[in-house]
Motif scaffolding. Sequence first.
Motif, mmCIF file in Angstrom:
data_model
loop_
_atom_site.group_PDB
_atom_site.id
_atom_site.type_symbol
_atom_site.label_atom_id
_atom_site.label_comp_id
_atom_site.label_asym_id
_atom_site.label_seq_id
_atom_site.Cartn_x
_atom_site.Cartn_y
_atom_site.Cartn_z
ATOM 1 N N ALA A 333 0.832 -1.197 0.000
ATOM 2 C CA ALA A 333 0.000 0.000 0.000
ATOM 3 C C ALA A 333 0.869 1.251 0.000
ATOM 4 O O ALA A 333 2.046 1.220 0.385
ATOM 5 C CB ALA A 333 -0.913 -0.006 1.226
ATOM 6 N N THR A 406 -5.455 4.423 -2.455
ATOM 7 C CA THR A 406 -5.084 3.253 -3.238
ATOM 8 C C THR A 406 -4.292 3.713 -4.447
ATOM 9 O O THR A 406 -4.630 4.734 -5.063
ATOM 10 C CB THR A 406 -6.334 2.479 -3.700
ATOM 11 N N LYS A 416 -5.095 -1.041 0.211
ATOM 12 C CA LYS A 416 -5.455 0.271 0.742
ATOM 13 C C LYS A 416 -4.574 0.640 1.931
ATOM 14 O O LYS A 416 -4.192 -0.217 2.732
ATOM 15 C CB LYS A 416 -6.910 0.292 1.177
#
Length: 873
Positions: A333, A406, A416
């Motif tokens: 992420a 994201t 995320k």
Amino acid sequence: MGSSHHLLVFLMFLHYAVGFTYNCVKILPDSSSSIVVEVGKNFTATCHLLEGCAYTSDDIEWRLGNLSIAKQSYHRINETAVSVTINISSDMSDWLKCTAPKESLSYKPRSIYGIFLRAGYPPLKPKNLSCIAVQEDKDISPNLSCSWDPGSRNPLIDTTYTVYANVPGTVLTHKADCKQHLARFCVVNLETFPIHMVLKVWVEVKNALGSERSELQSDSSYFAKPNPPLNVQVLTEDKFPTSLVVTWKHPIDRTILKLSYAIRYRKVTSNVWIEVPESFTRGYIESFRLQSLEPYTQYVVQMRCIGESNSSYWSNWSPSVTERTTEAKPASAPDLWRIIRPTSNSRNVTLIWKAPVKANGKIRFYNLSINQNNEKFESHNITADNLSQMYSMELPAGKMASIEITAYNSAGESPKATLSIPRSDKELPGVKDMSWSVRDEKLQVKWTAVLPLPHPLKLSEYLLEWVKIPQSVHQKELPAGWQRVPKNVTVTTLNAGLEKFKRYNISVYPIYKYQPGHVWHFQPGRPVTRPAYVQQGPPKEGPTVTVTKSKKNSAELTWEETPLDSHQGFIIHYTIFYAIGNTKQWKSETVGPNVHSYVLTDLASETDYVVYVMASTEAGSVKGTDCTFKTMKYGDGEVEVIVVVVCLSFLFLTVFIIMICLRKREVIKKLLWPQVPDPSDSSIAHWSPDFPIKADLPKEDVSVVEVDVFDGKSLCEEDKGVLPLKKDKYLSEEHSSGIGGSSCMSSPRHSVSDSDEGDSGQTTSSTVQYSTVLGSGYKGQTPSHQPPAFARSESTQPLLDCEEHPDHLNESQSRSSYFRRGRELEPGVLAPECDGGSLTFCPVQEEEPSPVAEEPPASALCYMPQKSGYRPQ
């Protein structure tokens, strides 16, 4: 040794051994050249006396060079032979001589014989013998290059190295002589390289003290070194982002030399090579697949090859080939963070993030979702830009926000990243005892963890943030940098390129996590911040000092803090330097770093001073600008005291003067305003034409009453009311008088003016008419009651000085003198002020006629003495 050296030794030998006719000694061992002896061993030589020699063994003397050898080394063999034994050292390369001198036989020359000794070492056995034949075109070269280690000891004497090579069982042996001193390398030509045969190679070293040999025998492929693989290529495959295919061509035919290959690779950003195991590439192959690589990463690939059977020489590495693996969706992420700046009734939140560590491709854009109190939801697609990955928003103090981000590349989306921002009053606890230090030009930060943790929070990690102060105005530069460390670490080094001489605010955040549902939420705790420098220097500029208030013996100084960017370190103190004028006898005062004003005391009054302030850090100091000021002459309140004293003194003096004036008012009145005589008391007031004229007038001097023409106005105005003369009567008598004009209307000065302006002769125009009043009461004489007589004279006598120059009259002859002198005209007190006894009326300035009644002009009286030729008419 060279031929020239041998020739020199031979000539010296002839000189010592043969050159003398009467030489009768000889040394054994003997040699026509030098004798090589080994260093560290003993050498024995014997000197023999020949037949018929007149010397005995007692006459023999040994010498090495020019030095005599001690007798303890001699050994007498018989009457005609004496030996000597010496230990050889490395510096004993010289002549060993035997002499036989004798003083009793001085008629014969001295006998001498010598041999040349050369010290040296036997050869050492060569070590690490290796031979190699490189590939030339499509075959192996016949030139076999051999190398070895001859050892570190210098033999000191001539030593030869020879390389031999042959195929066992054959007669032919190839030889190469090495011409170098202490040779290490030599090439032997085999004419044709023996393929698939055993080859024997040896090297032999030899000198006068011995010889040594080192050999090497193996299959010929052992000596062959092939070229690198040809046409090496690296290929990518779209559906395999973690692999690369390497292909190549064989450099030599397998019938000559069968090869195996080695492959190595590394990332472009790394210097560490990873080699593929040889077992994976053994065999006659021309391709190989590299696996377990990282997507969208550049790799450098190289290859080499070696003979498959007992070969010892790898080829050189092939030229590097660089290729990038294909993209895959991000495996991690984005790194999301925030900077909060409180405002009046809200909070300015700047969201900043970094690309995923495992982006696995080029990030095209980010999707940012913001949820405020489950009331307001925002979603933004932000184009990726490595220089400005940030987003600003306003968040009320009483609201919380949940942020998700994201990252997307051409292969897909990343996991995320979430971050929670609580309300202002809901901050979680921070770390304790945060400090920093400098280690190897980097900042090392240390802190203490918070225990126990509030339930249900769990510590996820720590985040360290650094912000440059003052912040850069570059719009595309991230306002802060940060790094994350595991939760069990409380000491770490910032992996950031912090600038020297720049201030940074270092903050430590504990990152907590909690799981209200199925998703973990992350929330930072309260930060602990400290300012820091990775390296300090002296300030760029000093403070500018100003004098805000200067007094008699003190001065108040103020200075502003220099810009933070010019500090280049922590200001530890300020030093104030001041001196009188240009004396440069400086005095100093030191104050703390938070002090920006100071009062200098014990200064001299009304004196010029020069002052400046120096700012200091741990690395040095810098001087500020000079400021000059002057202290005052008087201190606070001194001027007011002086003014009050002067005013009170003036007031007391004024009161004193007024009191004296009141007490001495009569004296002052007489001094300022003298008493004016009353005209009514003057005898002139009683004069009248009706009085009789005395027949015989005295010829003595009479007093003269002079009235200044400037006082005529006062006389006519003030005395016209007190004089008892009748205006009408005067006017009628004046106009009817036969004298030629009235006393107030006659103008004898006009005659004087005419006389002055005309010629000096006695002319009719210069004749002065005198009107003489014959009065009574002269010197106590009783006047008769006869009416006064007027006498007229046409005398040509010049005017009196008082009449001719009235402007020379003293101002002191004012109207007061008129009344004073008027009183002297009383009977019996007439003073002799004028020569003569005549009374003349002199004209004065006429006054403007009164609007009520026209008054006659005032006139002046003057008594004059009678001159010769005067006759009363």
